[in-house]
Design a protein around this motif. Sequence first.
Motif, mmCIF file in Angstrom:
data_model
loop_
_atom_site.group_PDB
_atom_site.id
_atom_site.type_symbol
_atom_site.label_atom_id
_atom_site.label_comp_id
_atom_site.label_asym_id
_atom_site.label_seq_id
_atom_site.Cartn_x
_atom_site.Cartn_y
_atom_site.Cartn_z
ATOM 1 N N THR A 151 0.824 -1.208 0.000
ATOM 2 C CA THR A 151 0.000 0.000 0.000
ATOM 3 C C THR A 151 0.858 1.259 0.000
ATOM 4 O O THR A 151 0.322 2.367 0.011
ATOM 5 C CB THR A 151 -0.949 0.027 1.208
ATOM 6 O OG1 THR A 151 -0.193 -0.112 2.414
ATOM 7 C CG2 THR A 151 -1.978 -1.095 1.111
ATOM 8 N N SER A 178 -1.657 -0.540 -4.140
ATOM 9 C CA SER A 178 -2.945 0.133 -3.950
ATOM 10 C C SER A 178 -2.658 1.393 -3.152
ATOM 11 O O SER A 178 -2.301 1.312 -1.964
ATOM 12 C CB SER A 178 -3.924 -0.767 -3.189
ATOM 13 O OG SER A 178 -4.207 -1.943 -3.921
ATOM 14 N N THR A 188 -3.407 0.760 -8.473
ATOM 15 C CA THR A 188 -4.762 1.297 -8.376
ATOM 16 C C THR A 188 -4.784 2.418 -7.342
ATOM 17 O O THR A 188 -3.896 2.519 -6.483
ATOM 18 C CB THR A 188 -5.771 0.214 -7.966
ATOM 19 O OG1 THR A 188 -5.420 -0.289 -6.667
ATOM 20 C CG2 THR A 188 -5.787 -0.931 -8.965
ATOM 21 N N GLU A 244 -8.942 -5.441 -3.395
ATOM 22 C CA GLU A 244 -7.656 -5.095 -4.002
ATOM 23 C C GLU A 244 -6.733 -6.316 -4.038
ATOM 24 O O GLU A 244 -6.069 -6.579 -5.045
ATOM 25 C CB GLU A 244 -7.005 -3.952 -3.235
ATOM 26 C CG GLU A 244 -7.673 -2.608 -3.409
ATOM 27 C CD GLU A 244 -7.502 -2.058 -4.818
ATOM 28 O OE1 GLU A 244 -6.349 -1.899 -5.275
ATOM 29 O OE2 GLU A 244 -8.529 -1.796 -5.484
#
Length: 391
Positions: free
Chosen positions: A207, A333, A357, A377
């Motif tokens: 992340t 993500s 994303t 995700e």
Amino acid sequence: MPDISPRPVPFTARTAPAALDDLRARLRATRLPDAPENAGWSLGTDLAHHRELVDHWANEFDWPAQEAALARLPRFRVTLGGLGIHYVHAPAVAPTGPVLPLVLSHGWPDSFWRYAKVVPLLTDPGAHGADPADAFDVVVPDMPGYGYSDRPTGPPLNSIDVAGLWAELMGVLGYARFGAAGGDIGSHVSRYLALDHPDRVVAVHRTDAGVPVFTGDPADLAPEERAWIESAAAWGASEGAYAAMHRTKPQTAAFGLTDSPAGLAAWIVEKMRAWSDCDGHIERSFTKDEILTNVTLYWLTGTIGSSMRMYGANAAIPPEQLARRVEVPSGFSLFPGDIVRPPRAWLDRTANVARVTEPARGGHFAAFEEPEIYAEELRAFFRPYRAPALG
């Protein structure tokens, strides 16, 4: 803490009533600081919010109920590298295809708590409106010095060391190949799992890409990379005092934070607010009980000092290690409420990027703040790597 074992043994935490009585007595004896009028959160933890939180902790918070909820996760301890490591090991439920083992690595200031909401979404997607073929066997360890894992008595371990322990843990559990995912320090651990065990890690999801470290010629950077590095330095100057303390003098802070539950909560809660996607209102992301479950785990295990010491260990990682590029397929993500979000050019420079994303909601603690989004995700990113890795 129970005896450690070379083989996994089931683990259930049971807090003695005397420990809770002591906690409540300390909370009721709290001496709060003053604060300038209308300071709010501008100087750190807000006085009015903290007074209310401490009162709730002392008089309303039901730790036994929270402890019982966490006990519903299948939890174990095992000896790795001479340390007792606590972890969740939740097998897939009713899968309809190849099951991918997945090790999730947390960061600071948290523990296995970060993934408590997302575990059932990943192990039993069919029960939560998703495709049962996307089921994972989920492993969530507490890093050494965090949660219910042992505190190292010698030099603290860095992210490379912990990645080696996780590779060993997955072997103990019978997983020859697996996926890795994490955020914060857990992002670094996942990165080193992919770097040092590329034959076993089929893909890695993060992340964040960490605070940027670049030792080359700035002229070689894209404009957006240079801007990002400058913004990260500005963030460190305005928001990074906690990290400087962790790196340099963690023991000094540990005396007060280990002795005062109100002080411990102030240290942690300010970061939970600043790093979550809450628009400045922490209880949009976490209820009081969720906040206090995280903080109480630190209080009862006495791990605030040992968790902070890992910062110094990571700061000493040689630059050549930091500069290595991840060749294992990598996904990112980038949640809108997270800190120091990297540009695509930097991700491509540092990893073999397969997917990036930008989810609509969520922050640094996305797995807890937005578990459904985070779970989707992971399902979407790892889907192409199931059959080739495990078939």
